[in-house]
Design an enzyme around this catalytic site. Structure first.
Site, PDB file in Angstrom:
ATOM      1  CG  PHE A  78      36.731  38.096  48.274  1.00  0.00           C
ATOM      2  CD1 PHE A  78      36.865  36.942  47.504  1.00  0.00           C
ATOM      3  CD2 PHE A  78      36.298  39.251  47.643  1.00  0.00           C
ATOM      4  CE1 PHE A  78      36.577  36.946  46.154  1.00  0.00           C
ATOM      5  CE2 PHE A  78      35.998  39.265  46.281  1.00  0.00           C
ATOM      6  CZ  PHE A  78      36.140  38.102  45.540  1.00  0.00           C
ATOM      7  CD  GLN A  79      38.843  40.558  44.456  1.00  0.00           C
ATOM      8  OE1 GLN A  79      38.552  41.716  44.730  1.00  0.00           O
ATOM      9  NE2 GLN A  79      38.705  40.062  43.226  1.00  0.00           N
ATOM     10  CD  GLU A 132      43.605  44.014  37.033  1.00  0.00           C
ATOM     11  OE1 GLU A 132      42.521  43.953  37.652  1.00  0.00           O
ATOM     12  OE2 GLU A 132      44.014  43.108  36.264  1.00  0.00           O
ATOM     13  CE  LYS A 168      34.730  49.059  50.794  1.00  0.00           C
ATOM     14  NZ  LYS A 168      33.778  47.945  50.541  1.00  0.00           N
ATOM     15  CG  MET A 182      65.305  36.932  20.295  1.00  0.00           C
ATOM     16  SD  MET A 182      66.448  37.514  19.003  1.00  0.00           S
ATOM     17  CE  MET A 182      66.091  39.260  18.981  1.00  0.00           C
TER      18      MET A 182
END
Length: 576
Positions: free
Chosen positions: A113-114, A51, A163, A481
């Site tokens: 959940f989530q 993502e 949802k 770097m």
């Protein structure tokens, strides 16, 4: 009678009305109602492999086109994985809209959940964010999000969609107007301030144009060119502003700042007027702020009033869109030119002589060796092939600075990198976004071996979509770097900077179904790059460069920009 639609259908309808052509995303449980609708929808969905890379790809798309990029993720970890990309877009003023799924409204706050507080988490990561609680609000919010992302100081906007909102049904009516009474965008600049700016420019003996990402964002590149030619002033473009003035233009000096050229930094230090256009006086440009441009008055043009005098006090502030302000400023300069241009002519000639002397004293010259591949040599060869016309998507680190120093950009939106946040892993997914945006252009992903290994999964995205991205890994076996700073400022106590076990390019690329090549000889560098460009599809080059090369010039932390380290420290010989 308005159409009866689900929330998912409404969202897709709104995206189409906003002209969205593709979105970069990764599905999950609460987003299934939306993905079910996308099954038969013409909107193109690009499945990334992480993502974070969806946000980076959306940013690459936005930076290459000027349009709003769109990314999607599911609730919980999907949304939190977007955060780095959102902060990157916020710091670099990149217009993206992020759409995240959320658990159903009745479950919010129950540790379902989530579930994550995406709205709270992203409050400081976005220009604005929304939690949609009712389907009736959805069309308005989507169109507001695109408007906010693409106007004023551009930036990321997030829409968090439960949802049950995606599943709900309601009659859809198109949104015909945006009404945001608390959101004011000042575009034209104050007429009196613009006239005063024209007077200050003609009165200056050592004017210096300091142009940034605001030039690119507003499409003010033609106006910038007209300005520097009209007043014949030297000009620099920041890391985010490269391409705003063609690199081939005689008035263009270089990038300024920590790794800017000697002439650029000395010019800024000794100017008596800084014409700052679409810049934020970032610490990587100014160095020690108290010593920055000590003799200069400052004209500061910016779309964001919060940036005016935030770091450096502006003697003449102008809040407005760079393109519109420059159009009016050029007109004011032309009106004053007949009587004003000759007054400082002798001083201006002396100023240019000094600029050219600084350029000659310490020119920005790439290192080239016959025995090992210098990373600067890689950039020179990429520049030769691209001719100032290819899209270069850089990751973050030494290679990014060498690319900025030695690759030419003769038009805007060819240079794509992570500037403000400096997020490793940006380059490869950004190149994916840029290639989708510009399918007919040559796109290079110029990446260090560290950043490449943060984004290796996106080779699958490139392969599955047949994207002809030319991936150039500038491989020095270090976090370069960090190693440079440890060497120069921490007594060479190298800790946790060695990168070993790098995959074999030929095998790695072949595993994804496209060619790759390892290059470890200077004689093979040019043929390898030409082979990569000649291939119709993607190509992976692993270029083994000299491992301990450092980027110069360099302004040390806390130093003024005229206090540059111009070359490697020379060993002190001790008499026997």
């Amino acid at each position: 009678m308005p159409n009866l639609m689900s929330g998912s259908q409404m969202l897709l309808e709104c995206l189409m009305r906003e002209g969205v052509e593709c979105v970069f995303g990764y599905p999950g449980g609460v987003m299934l109602p939306l993905y079910d609708e996308m099954y038969e929808h013409p909107l193109r969905h690009v499945l990334v492999r992480h993502e974070e890379n969806a946000a980076f790809a959306a940013s690459g798309y936005a930076m290459a086109t000027g349009k709003v990029g769109v990314c999607m993720a599911t609730s919980g970890p999907g949304a939190t994985n977007l955060v780095t990309g959102l902060v990157n877009a916020l710091m670099d003023s990149i217009p993206i809209v992020a759409i995240t799924g959320q658990v159903s409204t009745k479950l919010i706050g129950s540790d379902a959940f989530q579930e994550a507080d995406t709205f709270g988490i992203t409050r400081a990561c976005t220009k604005h964010n929304y939690l949609v609680k009712s389907i009736s609000d959805l069309p308005r919010i989507v169109h507001e999000a695109f408007y906010l992302a693409s106007t004023g100081r551009r930036g990321p906007v997030l829409i968090d969609l439960p949802k049950d909102v995606l599943q709900a049904q309601a009659h859809y009516s198109p949104v015909s107007a945006i009404h945001l009474p608390g959101y004011k965008v000042y575009t034209d600049g104050h007429a009196g301030q613009i006239r005063r700016a024209a007077q200050m420019i003609w009165e200056a003996e050592r004017p210096f144009v300091y142009a940034g990402g605001g030039i690119i964002a507003s499409g003010a590149h033609d106006e910038l060119r007209r300005l520097v030619e009209l007043v014949d002033a030297p000009a620099v473009c920041t890391l985010m502003g490269l391409g705003g003035l063609p690199s081939s233009h005689p008035n263009f000096i270089s990038m300024p700042g920590m790794h800017g050229s000697y002439a650029a930094n000395m010019g800024m230090t000794n100017s008596d007027l800084l014409i700052a256009l679409g810049v934020r006086f970032d610490d990587r440009v100014t160095g020690r702020l108290a010593a920055f441009a000590p003799h200069a008055k400052v004209i500061h043009v910016d779309i964001d009033p919060a940036e005016i005098s935030k770091n450096r006090a502006a003697d003449l502030p102008i809040v407005g869109d760079a393109k519109r302000v420059l159009q009016r400023l050029i007109k004011a300069l032309e009106e004053l030119a007949p009587e004003a241009a000759s007054k400082k002519a002798e001083a201006r000639r002396a100023w240019w002589q000094q600029i050219r002397a600084w350029q000659a004293e310490h020119p920005l010259v790439p290192e080239v060796s016959s025995t090992e591949i210098k990373p600067q040599h890689v950039m020179v060869e990429i520049d030769r092939i691209s001719g100032g016309e290819a899209i270069i998507c850089a990751d973050v680190g030494q290679h990014q600075m060498w690319a900025a120093q030695f690759i030419r950009f003769n038009r805007p939106r060819l240079w794509i990198n992570s500037g403000g946040l400096g997020s490793m892993g940006f380059g490869l997914p950004a190149a994916i976004g840029a290639q989708f945006a510009c399918p007919d252009k040559l796109v290079f992903a110029v990446i260090g071996d560290g950043g490449f290994q943060m984004s290796i999964p996106e080779l699958a995205t490139i392969a599955s979509n047949g994207l002809p991205v030319k991936i150039v890994v500038v491989n020095n076996g270090y976090l370069g770097m960090v190693r440079q700073w440890q060497q120069l400022f921490y007594n060479n106590r190298l800790c946790a900077v060695t990168l070993d076990c790098f995959p074999k390019a030929e095998s790695l690329a072949a595993a994804y179904g496209f060619p790759g090549r390892t290059v470890d000889s200077p004689a093979d560098l040019r043929p390898a790059l030409e082979q990569a460009v000649s291939e119709p599809g993607p190509f992976l080059l692993d270029i083994k460069v000299s491992p301990e090369e450092n980027v110069y010039p360099m302004v040390p932390a806390g130093g003024a920009i005229h206090e540059m380290i111009l070359r490697p420290p020379q060993p002190v010989s001790v008499p026997k």
